[in-house]
Design a protein around this motif. Structure first.
Motif, PDB file in Angstrom:
ATOM      1  N   ASP A 215      16.884   9.708   4.218  1.00 15.91           N
ATOM      2  CA  ASP A 215      17.394   9.508   2.858  1.00 15.91           C
ATOM      3  C   ASP A 215      16.281   9.035   1.930  1.00 15.91           C
ATOM      4  N   ARG A 216      16.607   8.933   0.636  1.00 12.68           N
ATOM      5  CA  ARG A 216      15.610   8.620  -0.388  1.00 12.68           C
ATOM      6  C   ARG A 216      14.975   7.247  -0.156  1.00 12.68           C
ATOM      7  N   HIS A 217      15.782   6.247   0.198  1.00 15.60           N
ATOM      8  CA  HIS A 217      15.257   4.900   0.416  1.00 15.60           C
ATOM      9  C   HIS A 217      14.235   4.890   1.543  1.00 15.60           C
ATOM     10  N   LEU A 218      14.508   5.624   2.607  1.00 18.36           N
ATOM     11  CA  LEU A 218      13.600   5.641   3.743  1.00 18.36           C
ATOM     12  C   LEU A 218      12.310   6.387   3.423  1.00 18.36           C
ATOM     13  N   GLU A 219      12.350   7.321   2.474  1.00 19.45           N
ATOM     14  CA  GLU A 219      11.104   7.965   2.081  1.00 19.45           C
ATOM     15  C   GLU A 219      10.146   6.931   1.482  1.00 19.45           C
ATOM     16  N   GLU A 220      10.661   6.000   0.731  1.00 15.75           N
ATOM     17  CA  GLU A 220       9.831   4.944   0.157  1.00 15.75           C
ATOM     18  C   GLU A 220       9.256   4.046   1.252  1.00 15.75           C
ATOM     19  N   GLU A 221       9.991   3.878   2.329  1.00 16.38           N
ATOM     20  CA  GLU A 221       9.506   3.059   3.441  1.00 16.38           C
ATOM     21  C   GLU A 221       8.422   3.774   4.239  1.00 16.38           C
ATOM     22  N   GLY A 222       8.284   5.088   4.051  1.00 12.47           N
ATOM     23  CA  GLY A 222       7.365   5.873   4.873  1.00 12.47           C
ATOM     24  C   GLY A 222       5.911   5.829   4.453  1.00 12.47           C
ATOM     25  N   MET A 223       5.594   5.333   3.284  1.00  8.56           N
ATOM     26  CA  MET A 223       4.218   5.121   2.819  1.00  8.56           C
ATOM     27  C   MET A 223       3.464   6.385   2.447  1.00  8.56           C
ATOM     28  N   LEU A 224       4.104   7.540   2.359  1.00  5.42           N
ATOM     29  CA  LEU A 224       3.408   8.723   1.869  1.00  5.42           C
ATOM     30  C   LEU A 224       3.257   8.592   0.354  1.00  5.42           C
ATOM     31  N   ALA A 225       2.006   8.459  -0.112  1.00  3.24           N
ATOM     32  CA  ALA A 225       1.740   8.166  -1.524  1.00  3.24           C
ATOM     33  C   ALA A 225       2.116   9.342  -2.419  1.00  3.24           C
ATOM     34  N   ARG A 226       2.809   9.019  -3.526  1.00  2.00           N
ATOM     35  CA  ARG A 226       3.245  10.060  -4.461  1.00  2.00           C
ATOM     36  C   ARG A 226       2.645   9.893  -5.857  1.00  2.00           C
ATOM     37  N   ASN A 227       1.941   8.774  -6.093  1.00  2.00           N
ATOM     38  CA  ASN A 227       1.305   8.559  -7.394  1.00  2.00           C
ATOM     39  C   ASN A 227       0.041   7.727  -7.177  1.00  2.00           C
ATOM     40  N   ASP A 228      -0.711   7.519  -8.255  1.00  2.00           N
ATOM     41  CA  ASP A 228      -2.001   6.833  -8.130  1.00  2.00           C
ATOM     42  C   ASP A 228      -1.853   5.400  -7.624  1.00  2.00           C
ATOM     43  N   GLU A 229      -0.840   4.705  -8.072  1.00  2.00           N
ATOM     44  CA  GLU A 229      -0.649   3.325  -7.629  1.00  2.00           C
ATOM     45  C   GLU A 229      -0.375   3.269  -6.126  1.00  2.00           C
ATOM     46  N   PHE A 250     -12.216  -7.323  19.669  1.00  2.00           N
ATOM     47  CA  PHE A 250     -12.947  -8.487  20.171  1.00  2.00           C
ATOM     48  C   PHE A 250     -12.058  -9.389  21.023  1.00  2.00           C
ATOM     49  N   GLN A 251     -10.730  -9.201  20.910  1.00  2.00           N
ATOM     50  CA  GLN A 251      -9.790  -9.948  21.743  1.00  2.00           C
ATOM     51  C   GLN A 251      -9.381  -9.154  22.982  1.00  2.00           C
ATOM     52  N   GLY A 252      -9.994  -7.978  23.170  1.00  2.00           N
ATOM     53  CA  GLY A 252      -9.630  -7.134  24.299  1.00  2.00           C
ATOM     54  C   GLY A 252      -8.372  -6.333  24.063  1.00  2.00           C
ATOM     55  N   ILE A 253      -7.997  -6.130  22.788  1.00  2.00           N
ATOM     56  CA  ILE A 253      -6.782  -5.404  22.434  1.00  2.00           C
ATOM     57  C   ILE A 253      -7.155  -4.092  21.746  1.00  2.00           C
ATOM     58  N   ASN A 254      -6.658  -3.001  22.264  1.00  2.00           N
ATOM     59  CA  ASN A 254      -6.868  -1.683  21.667  1.00  2.00           C
ATOM     60  C   ASN A 254      -5.702  -1.395  20.724  1.00  2.00           C
ATOM     61  N   LEU A 255      -5.970  -1.384  19.448  1.00  2.00           N
ATOM     62  CA  LEU A 255      -4.931  -1.163  18.452  1.00  2.00           C
ATOM     63  C   LEU A 255      -5.228   0.125  17.695  1.00  2.00           C
ATOM     64  N   TYR A 256      -4.366   1.121  17.882  1.00  2.42           N
ATOM     65  CA  TYR A 256      -4.506   2.405  17.202  1.00  2.42           C
ATOM     66  C   TYR A 256      -3.475   2.463  16.069  1.00  2.42           C
ATOM     67  N   TYR A 257      -3.715   3.319  15.091  1.00  2.00           N
ATOM     68  CA  TYR A 257      -2.745   3.419  14.003  1.00  2.00           C
ATOM     69  C   TYR A 257      -2.724   4.834  13.446  1.00  2.00           C
ATOM     70  N   GLN A 258      -1.545   5.201  12.942  1.00  2.00           N
ATOM     71  CA  GLN A 258      -1.326   6.500  12.303  1.00  2.00           C
ATOM     72  C   GLN A 258      -0.671   6.254  10.956  1.00  2.00           C
ATOM     73  N   LEU A 259      -1.422   6.470   9.900  1.00  2.00           N
ATOM     74  CA  LEU A 259      -0.908   6.272   8.555  1.00  2.00           C
ATOM     75  C   LEU A 259      -1.113   7.556   7.752  1.00  2.00           C
ATOM     76  N   PRO A 260      -0.206   7.841   6.827  1.00  2.00           N
ATOM     77  CA  PRO A 260      -0.322   9.099   6.078  1.00  2.00           C
ATOM     78  C   PRO A 260      -1.439   9.076   5.043  1.00  2.00           C
ATOM     79  N   ARG A 261      -1.952  10.256   4.750  1.00  3.16           N
ATOM     80  CA  ARG A 261      -2.879  10.482   3.651  1.00  3.16           C
ATOM     81  C   ARG A 261      -2.177  11.369   2.617  1.00  3.16           C
ATOM     82  N   PRO A 262      -2.582  11.293   1.352  1.00  2.00           N
ATOM     83  CA  PRO A 262      -1.889  12.094   0.325  1.00  2.00           C
ATOM     84  C   PRO A 262      -1.899  13.594   0.611  1.00  2.00           C
ATOM     85  N   LYS A 263      -3.053  14.124   1.067  1.00  2.00           N
ATOM     86  CA  LYS A 263      -3.147  15.563   1.297  1.00  2.00           C
ATOM     87  C   LYS A 263      -2.703  15.925   2.702  1.00  2.00           C
ATOM     88  N   ARG A 264      -2.078  17.085   2.818  1.00  2.00           N
ATOM     89  CA  ARG A 264      -1.634  17.580   4.117  1.00  2.00           C
ATOM     90  C   ARG A 264      -2.850  17.987   4.946  1.00  2.00           C
TER      91      ARG A 264
END
Length: 360
Positions: A215-229, A250-264
């Protein structure tokens, strides 16, 4: 529904390396086959299609006979992941699936919400040879997590991790990792994740943004940028995640991440060139986004617009599961999909947030 991988591919193969389908002993040469053993779930996470499409959702368990029949084709696969859009420990035959997969020489992983997980069932899964166990969270405290992952309490995840650690003196135990869902409204909480992981004794974690918005609210939670701000906010968050991952190392923790970029992007973190998904109904798809277990039309939000969800299925396993699975992996439908994926992908991929994400 991301499955963590130790090494990401930098290029795509046109087709997986396979023995010819239909020949005796045909085997898939893929990195991962994800088998959604059930679409049932005992949680009601606010962002999950299972919750949002509850009236259209098809609750189904994988037929044990189907799993056994497809195993001959899986012996060349590097890993089998027993989870999809449901909670795998609800399937009454999950331990049997793990045992059968191990006897077939497979590396076996699954992901759980940890909700009301019976200690004896967990111990049986570990004894069966489970190699990797992921645990889902969406907050670093009970207050944060439990408001989002309804009926999948933070306490259940903590207890499950403690129980796995307690079994280490008796037998080899699975590698643990945290599968963390970062919503836009709670993004700053992520910075406390390494401290939580250190306290729980978990050295690997994957932080993902929401890849599907019912739904629309969850799209805002998804972090895919739609404007300059929003782009500036996302760039700042990406920089902070990079710094966080370095500090965690440095703490022996492997932390990976997947975040969206504006362009496909031309690639996809689901690694569709080297994996397949088999649903609880036996349908074979390129990824978990390719086949939601729903009936009728359903809609999702992408780029500020409501879109009709378009499933993508290569085959349905029924009469000859092993042969049909091999054929689905090398047949015309998948070959055409892989051939066009980078530059002219199908509409369902063009409307998918996952195409904006890069594993880091």
């Amino acid at each position: 529904m991301h499955i963590p991988r130790r090494r990401q591919r930098s290029s795509m193969r046109i087709a997986p390396r396979l023995n010819l389908p239909g020949r005796p002993g045909a085997k898939l040469r893929l990195d991962v086959v994800q088998v959604a053993v059930t679409s049932r779930c005992n949680a009601s996470c606010v962002y999950c299609p299972h919750t949002m499409y509850r009236k259209q959702w098809i609750n189904q368990d994988l037929d044990p006979a189907l799993f056994e029949a497809m195993l001959p084709a899986l012996s060349g696969v590097k890993r089998i992941h027993l989870q999809g859009w449901g909670e795998p420990f609800l399937h009454p035959n999950l331990v049997d699936f793990i045992s059968q997969a191990k006897r077939a020489g497979l590396h076996v992983s699954t992901t759980t919400n940890g909700a009301r997980l019976d200690p004896k069932l967990l111990e049986a899964a570990v004894a069966a040879g489970l190699d990797d166990l992921g645990l889902s969270l969406a907050g670093v405290t009970a207050e944060e997590n439990d408001a989002i992952r309804v009926s999948a309490p933070f306490e259940g995840v903590s207890e499950t991790i403690a129980r796995v650690h307690s079994l280490a003196s008796k037998r080899p135990v699975p590698t643990l990792h945290i599968a963390y869902m970062a919503l836009a409204s709670h993004r700053q909480s992520v910075h406390r994740l390494p401290a939580l992981m250190a306290r729980l004794g978990v050295s690997e974690g994957v932080v993902s943004a929401l890849g599907f918005a019912p739904d629309r609210h969850l799209e805002e939670e998804g972090m895919l940028a739609r404007n300059d701000e929003e782009k500036r906010t996302l760039r700042s968050f990406r920089r902070s995640m990079f710094q966080l991952s370095l500090a965690a190392a440095f703490q022996g923790i492997n932390l990976y991440y997947q975040l969206p970029r504006p362009k496909r992007r031309k690639s996809c973190p689901e690694n569709v060139d080297s994996s397949l998904v088999v649903g609880a109904d036996g349908q074979v798809a390129p990824c978990v986004m390719g086949r939601l277990p729903v009936k009728g039309n359903c809609y999702h939000w992408y780029a500020g617009e409501e879109r009709l969800y378009a499933p993508m299925v290569f085959a349905t396993l029924d009469a000859d599961p092993a042969g049909q699975l091999a054929e689905a992996a090398s047949g015309q439908a998948r070959r055409e999909f892989l051939r066009t994926f980078r530059n002219r992908p199908p509409q369902s991929c063009l409307q998918c947030v996952k195409r904006h994400m890069a594993p880091e």
